[in-house]
Design a protein around this motif. Structure first.
Motif, PDB file in Angstrom:
ATOM      1  N   SER A 233       0.844  -1.200   0.000  1.00  5.10           N
ATOM      2  CA  SER A 233       0.000   0.000   0.000  1.00  5.10           C
ATOM      3  C   SER A 233       0.872   1.239   0.000  1.00  5.10           C
ATOM      4  O   SER A 233       2.032   1.196   0.414  1.00  5.10           O
ATOM      5  CB  SER A 233      -0.928   0.006   1.220  1.00  5.10           C
ATOM      6  N   GLU A 234       0.291   2.345  -0.460  1.00  3.72           N
ATOM      7  CA  GLU A 234       1.034   3.587  -0.595  1.00  3.72           C
ATOM      8  C   GLU A 234       0.165   4.766  -0.184  1.00  3.72           C
ATOM      9  O   GLU A 234      -1.049   4.760  -0.403  1.00  3.72           O
ATOM     10  CB  GLU A 234       1.495   3.778  -2.046  1.00  3.72           C
ATOM     11  N   GLU A 373      -6.605   3.386   1.739  1.00  7.87           N
ATOM     12  CA  GLU A 373      -6.015   2.939   2.999  1.00  7.87           C
ATOM     13  C   GLU A 373      -6.401   3.887   4.132  1.00  7.87           C
ATOM     14  O   GLU A 373      -6.389   5.105   3.964  1.00  7.87           O
ATOM     15  CB  GLU A 373      -4.487   2.891   2.884  1.00  7.87           C
ATOM     16  N   VAL A 375      -5.613   5.903   7.331  1.00  9.57           N
ATOM     17  CA  VAL A 375      -4.418   6.483   7.920  1.00  9.57           C
ATOM     18  C   VAL A 375      -4.825   7.245   9.175  1.00  9.57           C
ATOM     19  O   VAL A 375      -5.702   8.112   9.125  1.00  9.57           O
ATOM     20  CB  VAL A 375      -3.705   7.434   6.937  1.00  9.57           C
ATOM     21  N   ASN A 416      -2.942   0.532  10.980  1.00  2.92           N
ATOM     22  CA  ASN A 416      -1.501   0.338  11.179  1.00  2.92           C
ATOM     23  C   ASN A 416      -0.644   1.302  10.378  1.00  2.92           C
ATOM     24  O   ASN A 416       0.554   1.072  10.195  1.00  2.92           O
ATOM     25  CB  ASN A 416      -1.108  -1.112  10.865  1.00  2.92           C
ATOM     26  N   LYS A 417      -1.233   2.391   9.904  1.00  2.38           N
ATOM     27  CA  LYS A 417      -0.473   3.455   9.240  1.00  2.38           C
ATOM     28  C   LYS A 417      -0.741   4.740  10.015  1.00  2.38           C
ATOM     29  O   LYS A 417      -1.869   5.231  10.041  1.00  2.38           O
ATOM     30  CB  LYS A 417      -0.886   3.585   7.780  1.00  2.38           C
ATOM     31  N   ASP A 446       4.702   5.959  11.857  1.00  2.00           N
ATOM     32  CA  ASP A 446       5.358   5.719  10.571  1.00  2.00           C
ATOM     33  C   ASP A 446       5.937   6.989   9.969  1.00  2.00           C
ATOM     34  O   ASP A 446       6.999   6.962   9.349  1.00  2.00           O
ATOM     35  CB  ASP A 446       4.353   5.098   9.586  1.00  2.00           C
ATOM     36  N   THR A 471      10.868   5.281  11.224  1.00  2.00           N
ATOM     37  CA  THR A 471       9.943   6.418  11.223  1.00  2.00           C
ATOM     38  C   THR A 471      10.529   7.487  10.318  1.00  2.00           C
ATOM     39  O   THR A 471      11.671   7.901  10.494  1.00  2.00           O
ATOM     40  CB  THR A 471       9.748   6.999  12.637  1.00  2.00           C
ATOM     41  N   PHE A 490       4.138   0.842   2.222  1.00  2.00           N
ATOM     42  CA  PHE A 490       4.051  -0.005   3.406  1.00  2.00           C
ATOM     43  C   PHE A 490       3.936  -1.472   2.987  1.00  2.00           C
ATOM     44  O   PHE A 490       3.379  -1.780   1.921  1.00  2.00           O
ATOM     45  CB  PHE A 490       2.815   0.337   4.245  1.00  2.00           C
ATOM     46  N   GLY A 494       1.936  -2.891   7.697  1.00  2.00           N
ATOM     47  CA  GLY A 494       1.922  -1.469   7.984  1.00  2.00           C
ATOM     48  C   GLY A 494       3.264  -0.887   8.325  1.00  2.00           C
ATOM     49  O   GLY A 494       3.352   0.203   8.896  1.00  2.00           O
ATOM     50  N   VAL A 496       6.828   0.775   7.157  1.00  2.76           N
ATOM     51  CA  VAL A 496       7.361   1.529   6.020  1.00  2.76           C
ATOM     52  C   VAL A 496       8.461   0.717   5.342  1.00  2.76           C
ATOM     53  O   VAL A 496       9.424   0.293   5.992  1.00  2.76           O
ATOM     54  CB  VAL A 496       7.918   2.893   6.472  1.00  2.76           C
ATOM     55  N   HIS A 499      10.174   5.027   0.769  1.00  5.18           N
ATOM     56  CA  HIS A 499       9.715   6.404   0.883  1.00  5.18           C
ATOM     57  C   HIS A 499      10.482   7.276  -0.107  1.00  5.18           C
ATOM     58  O   HIS A 499      11.610   6.955  -0.502  1.00  5.18           O
ATOM     59  CB  HIS A 499       9.911   6.945   2.305  1.00  5.18           C
TER      60      HIS A 499
END
Length: 745
Positions: A233-234, A373, A375, A416-417, A446, A471, A490, A494, A496, A499
């Protein structure tokens, strides 16, 4: 397709680890045909089983002379090669730019790509601008790179917590050493020997034991039996911070937001606080002009900065802030502030997590959907606000505890994000709070979208927390100079895994026409106020020196002409209301800019004193005054926003003495002569209401205020200065040795 350009798909850590081990443990002179039977490895040796197993798999090899060198050190550059592969960290596009942070690694280094990859992934961090590629890696450092690189903290199932002695392990590594112990990757429980270099044999054992976790083994052909750890997921974020009413940049900022949103339509736009205070736009419109532009740009949320509370000492209190909140077409998040005792704000606050936030309301935390997702977002404001602003009846709770409670709520809801929208500073005073401490101490965050220190993080920073999970921290400088952007990938747990962040320079953007039109009527009014002459004429420029600008002295550590002018005006105005007033004090942090030679405009005066403070008088003993002056000079020659400029008095101090024992003499002026201040005598002094209530850490003033010894005259500080320079006509203050450091004489 992922938003990131990874060079390959992810594998589980076991096969990656095994393949990379050859790059680390093998050396250019090693014999490629060697397998087992090393002359220097005996069956009775501690690492025999691991070396034999990995040799049988073709993972490690010995030297041409038939030895393995099990007691030789592993170097950091070789560990980088291994971990880049183990973590499947892609080689970044901007290798040279990433390596600029290291003085000892450049683009020509043999392992430049790998070192850049592990740096970008947050696996390795240098020390004092150096990577130290040829230095041996210690055992505790090995733990702290193995755990995040191989996701050891994310293994399925639970392990019993091992009784490992962490007394001599540095606190930054103890959690990761504990993880190795929990999974029996290390058996050195009584003494892990954290400062020792890790040997090739010990490293082989770490690999071997990691392979045996959950019964997973390398197949010997570069494949493994684990499931792929892919980006599942993004989310995409835009962020701004510390605009401080610099609305002249907003039309260009709006254009940058529009352009980025066109490519990433499901991204969040976040403001990390301090929209208030700093220019005439705030003084004239108290936040409403900036809010109109924020609403036009469709911000998704905001948290509070310390300057949002600058009007708390006014007769109206936080009425303007309440109007700013209620007129917003977006919600606010605040997890460590208690608004319950503030009449203006209490009705807007909901101490709860919500998935359906209403515009113009304040929530403990909120849940937003991005790219399908959920957040979770919570907000923090620095507790230092109590010292540097005027929060009045708004109080502060422990930021670590508040953050953990927010994260726990999200986890209980299956989210979990987690994003922390903070106004606590990237690396600000740790006695209060900062983002680095937050990332290290609170598991489950995160992303931190930060502010307050005006830090220009051209690339995101990555901090490893207690759990070993990364993080990502971002911050976009100040005054709307940049639009921060961040894309985060992710895994299905969840965590990371990828990035990519960038600061988009606003000065390069064309103005958004709609935003420019919205700003125009406000700008027209500001121009009229700015250009109106006060009646005073500066005979010479009145600078506002700062050490950060290369000046030898600072408004925050030395007497200045401008500081003398301001305090003279305060004293003159206070005497009109209380003829017993004998002196005036002005905090250097409240003096924000300089005055040019020539006619002094209202705009210049407001820019010098932009915080909307009012004039107050205080009854104080000589002993209490000396205590305050000790605080004033406690950090000299370093800068201190609480450094006090004075009128109607003079004092000397010795900066070579320890803080608290520096003030040498204090004298009051009367009819052109000076007399020593007496400890038990009562005096009346003038200052701004912010300082009088204990701002900048003046506890002695706060106590006097609590005892009813302060009278707020309700007169704006910039208005007092405007009237004073108009009365003077020709404005020509001098340095008069009102404040003297005897150590410099």
């Amino acid at each position: 397709m992922s938003i990131f350009q990874s060079k390959k798909g992810r594998r589980t850590y076991f096969s990656s680890f095994a393949l990379a081990a050859a790059a680390l443990i093998a050396a250019p002179q090693m014999d490629a045909s060697a397998a087992a039977g090393y002359s220097d490895v005996q069956e009775s040796d501690t690492h025999f089983e691991a070396i034999q197993s990995l040799s049988d798999q073709g993972i490690i090899q010995g030297y041409e002379d038939g030895t393995f060198g099990q007691w030789e050190d592993v170097k950091r550059q070789h560990a980088a090669v291994m971990l880049a592969e183990a973590a499947d960290a892609p080689v970044p596009d901007n290798v040279e730019q990433i390596l600029n942070q290291y003085e000892d690694v450049d683009i020509d280094h043999m392992y430049a790509d790998e070192i850049a990859a592990v740096t970008e992934a947050g696996i390795f961090r240098g020390n004092n601008g150096e990577f130290n590629p040829s230095a041996s890696i210690t055992r505790q450092q090995t733990a702290s790179v193995l755990v995040p690189a191989l996701n050891l903290g994310e293994l399925d199932g639970e392990s019993d917590e091992a009784d490992v002695n962490l007394d001599n392990v540095h606190t930054s590594h103890d959690k990761n050493v504990q993880t190795l112990a929990d999974f029996e990757i290390t058996t050195q429980l009584d003494d892990f020997r954290p400062g020792e270099s890790v040997s090739r044999g010990a490293f082989s054992t770490f690999i071997h034991r990691a392979q045996q976790l959950d019964g997973q083994e390398n197949n010997g052909d570069g494949t493994d039996d684990g499931a792929e750890d892919t980006v599942s997921s993004e989310i995409t974020l835009m962020h701004t911070n510390d605009i401080h009413a610099h609305l002249e940049t907003m039309p260009q900022l709006a254009a940058a937001v529009e352009n980025f949103r066109a490519e990433h339509p499901d991204s969040l736009l976040m403001n990390a606080g301090d929209m208030f205070s700093g220019t005439l736009y705030f003084n004239e419109f108290q936040g409403q002009a900036g809010l109109e532009l924020m609403n036009l740009m469709n911000y998704d949320m905001m948290t509070f900065g310390n300057h949002e509370f600058d009007l708390g000492s006014s007769a109206e209190g936080h009425q303007a802030l309440a109007e700013f909140v209620s007129n917003a077409e977006f919600p606010f998040v605040s997890s460590n502030l208690d608004f319950s005792q503030d009449d203006n704000l209490s009705g807007l606050f909901h101490d709860e997590m919500t998935e359906q936030p209403e515009d113009g309301e304040i929530y403990n935390s909120i849940v937003k959907e991005v790219n399908g997702e959920k957040v979770g977002v919570f907000g923090l404001t620095t507790s230092e606000t109590a010292d540097i602003s005027s929060p009045a009846d708004v109080s502060f709770e422990d930021y670590i505890e508040s953050s953990q409670e927010a994260v726990d709520q999200f986890e209980e809801a299956g989210i979990n994000k987690v994003v922390a929208l903070t106004h606590i500073g990237y690396d600000d005073n740790p006695e209060y709070d900062n983002d680095l401490q937050l990332a290290e101490q609170v598991d489950g965050i995160d992303v931190i979208v930060g502010s307050h220190t005006h830090t220009e993080l051209s690339e995101p920073d990555v901090v490893e927390g207690n759990s070993g999970e990364p993080t990502v921290i971002v911050q976009a400088s100040q005054y709307g100079e940049f639009l921060g952007t961040l894309q985060v990938g992710f895994n299905d747990r969840g965590v990371v895994t990828e990035h990519q962040g960038e600061l988009i320079e606003i000065g390069e953007q064309e103005e958004n026409a709609e935003a420019a039109d919205a700003l125009a009527p406000y700008a027209s009014q500001i121009e009229e106020v700015q250009n109106e002459e006060s009646g005073g004429i500066a005979a010479d420029p009145l600078p506002n020196p700062r050490l950060e600008n290369g000046d030898d002295t600072s408004v925050r550590n030395s007497e200045t002409k401008l500081g003398n002018l301001i305090t003279d005006g305060m004293l003159a105005k206070a005497k009109e209301y209380n003829e017993e007033t004998t002196a005036a004090l002005q905090n250097g942090g409240g003096i924000r800019t300089s005055i040019d030679q020539g006619p002094i405009t209202n705009g210049e005066i407001i820019s010098v004193l932009p915080f909307g403070n009012t004039l107050a008088t205080m009854e104080i003993t000589g002993a209490e005054l000396k205590e305050a002056l000790e605080h004033s000079v406690s950090q000299v020659p370093e800068e201190n926003g609480g450094f006090l400029h004075v009128s109607g008095m003079r004092y000397t101090y010795d900066s070579s003495n320890e803080a608290g024992n520096r003030v040498q003499s204090v004298e009051m002026e009367e009819n052109g002569s000076y007399t020593p201040v007496k400890d038990d005598e009562q005096y009346v002094i003038a200052t701004n209401a912010f300082t009088a209530k204990g701002g900048d850490g003046y506890e002695v003033f706060a106590d006097i205020y609590d005892e009813g010894g302060v009278t707020d005259l309700g007169l704006s500080d910039w208005g007092n200065l405007r009237d004073y320079v108009a009365e003077l006509g020709t404005v020509d203050p001098e340095i008069e040795e009102r404040i003297v450091d005897v150590n410099n004489n």
